[in-house]
Design a protein around this motif. Structure first.
Motif, mmCIF file in Angstrom:
data_model
loop_
_atom_site.group_PDB
_atom_site.id
_atom_site.type_symbol
_atom_site.label_atom_id
_atom_site.label_comp_id
_atom_site.label_asym_id
_atom_site.label_seq_id
_atom_site.Cartn_x
_atom_site.Cartn_y
_atom_site.Cartn_z
ATOM 1 N N GLN A 130 0.838 -1.199 0.000
ATOM 2 C CA GLN A 130 0.000 0.000 0.000
ATOM 3 C C GLN A 130 0.867 1.241 0.000
ATOM 4 N N VAL A 131 0.396 2.256 -0.675
ATOM 5 C CA VAL A 131 1.084 3.543 -0.727
ATOM 6 C C VAL A 131 0.081 4.619 -0.360
ATOM 7 N N GLN A 132 0.461 5.500 0.547
ATOM 8 C CA GLN A 132 -0.363 6.660 0.874
ATOM 9 C C GLN A 132 0.341 7.902 0.381
ATOM 10 N N LEU A 133 -0.432 8.829 -0.172
ATOM 11 C CA LEU A 133 0.120 10.025 -0.813
ATOM 12 C C LEU A 133 -0.423 11.281 -0.155
ATOM 13 N N LEU A 134 0.463 12.257 0.091
ATOM 14 C CA LEU A 134 0.041 13.504 0.714
ATOM 15 C C LEU A 134 0.662 14.667 -0.041
ATOM 16 N N GLU A 135 -0.188 15.468 -0.674
ATOM 17 C CA GLU A 135 0.279 16.623 -1.436
ATOM 18 C C GLU A 135 0.441 17.841 -0.538
ATOM 19 N N SER A 136 1.314 18.739 -0.951
ATOM 20 C CA SER A 136 1.495 20.023 -0.284
ATOM 21 C C SER A 136 2.050 21.017 -1.296
ATOM 22 N N GLY A 137 2.020 22.302 -0.914
ATOM 23 C CA GLY A 137 2.627 23.325 -1.752
ATOM 24 C C GLY A 137 1.652 24.166 -2.554
ATOM 25 N N GLY A 138 0.377 23.845 -2.481
ATOM 26 C CA GLY A 138 -0.599 24.658 -3.190
ATOM 27 C C GLY A 138 -0.764 26.018 -2.544
ATOM 28 N N GLY A 139 -1.490 26.900 -3.227
ATOM 29 C CA GLY A 139 -1.721 28.223 -2.685
ATOM 30 C C GLY A 139 -2.235 29.170 -3.734
ATOM 31 N N LEU A 140 -2.200 30.454 -3.385
ATOM 32 C CA LEU A 140 -2.653 31.521 -4.272
ATOM 33 C C LEU A 140 -1.441 32.213 -4.875
ATOM 34 N N VAL A 141 -1.445 32.367 -6.184
ATOM 35 C CA VAL A 141 -0.325 33.007 -6.877
ATOM 36 C C VAL A 141 -0.875 33.854 -8.015
ATOM 37 N N GLN A 142 -0.158 34.911 -8.350
ATOM 38 C CA GLN A 142 -0.562 35.755 -9.467
ATOM 39 C C GLN A 142 -0.169 35.107 -10.792
ATOM 40 N N ALA A 143 -0.900 35.446 -11.821
ATOM 41 C CA ALA A 143 -0.571 34.950 -13.156
ATOM 42 C C ALA A 143 0.878 35.307 -13.490
ATOM 43 N N GLY A 144 1.565 34.336 -14.079
ATOM 44 C CA GLY A 144 2.973 34.516 -14.388
ATOM 45 C C GLY A 144 3.907 34.017 -13.308
ATOM 46 N N GLY A 145 3.351 33.709 -12.155
ATOM 47 C CA GLY A 145 4.151 33.245 -11.035
ATOM 48 C C GLY A 145 4.430 31.756 -11.079
ATOM 49 N N SER A 146 5.063 31.276 -10.004
ATOM 50 C CA SER A 146 5.474 29.877 -9.929
ATOM 51 C C SER A 146 5.069 29.262 -8.595
ATOM 52 N N LEU A 147 4.875 27.961 -8.628
ATOM 53 C CA LEU A 147 4.645 27.170 -7.428
ATOM 54 C C LEU A 147 5.279 25.805 -7.636
ATOM 55 N N THR A 148 5.688 25.191 -6.540
ATOM 56 C CA THR A 148 6.162 23.810 -6.597
ATOM 57 C C THR A 148 5.312 22.959 -5.671
ATOM 58 N N LEU A 149 4.684 21.953 -6.234
ATOM 59 C CA LEU A 149 3.899 21.006 -5.452
ATOM 60 C C LEU A 149 4.780 19.809 -5.089
ATOM 61 N N SER A 150 4.533 19.277 -3.908
ATOM 62 C CA SER A 150 5.216 18.067 -3.461
ATOM 63 C C SER A 150 4.183 17.016 -3.120
ATOM 64 N N CYS A 151 4.583 15.772 -3.269
ATOM 65 C CA CYS A 151 3.726 14.648 -2.907
ATOM 66 C C CYS A 151 4.591 13.653 -2.148
ATOM 67 N N ALA A 152 4.358 13.551 -0.853
ATOM 68 C CA ALA A 152 5.117 12.630 -0.010
ATOM 69 C C ALA A 152 4.403 11.292 0.034
#
Length: 121
Positions: free
Chosen positions: A1-23
């Motif tokens: 079994q594998v359990q997955l947990l995402e993080s790193g989302g949020g609010l950003v302006q157009a043209g910006g960057s975000l990095t999502l992680s999944c542990a």
């Protein structure tokens, strides 16, 4: 079994960057291809990107090609999605998915709970 947990989302302006992680928990993370999907309100879940177990091969939806990068660190049991030049149409809940490499979400065996990404114009 594998359990997955995402993080790193949020609010950003157009043209910006975000990095999502999944542990991932479980010893078999490094054996599996992994993917990212997203779902906007009122829309079906759509494929974003996928990566094979070794990280040597990746594939992307046309809508994110050249802007998003999927990667993984098997030593840390973590999957990443680097998102650059974000657009308002990228706004969605982003899901990490395990044991699949296709565009079809039903091909994946494991899913995280999702993380919200909102891109303002």
């Amino acid at each position: 079994q594998v359990q997955l947990l995402e993080s790193g989302g949020g609010l950003v302006q157009a043209g910006g960057s975000l990095t999502l992680s999944c542990a991932a928990t479980g010893r078999t993370f490094s054996n599996y291809a992994m993917g990212w999907f997203r779902q906007a309100p009122g829309k079906e879940r759509e494929f974003v990107a996928a990566i094979i177990w070794s990280g040597d091969m990746t594939r992307y939806a046309d809508s994110v090609k050249g802007r998003f990068t999927i990667s993984r660190d098997n030593a840390k049991n973590t999957l990443y999605l680097q998102m650059n030049t974000l657009k308002p149409e990228d706004t969605a809940v982003y899901y990490c998915a395990g044991r699949g490499y296709s565009n079809n979400p039903t091909d994946y065996a494991y899913w995280g709970q999702g993380t919200q990404v909102t891109v303002s114009s």
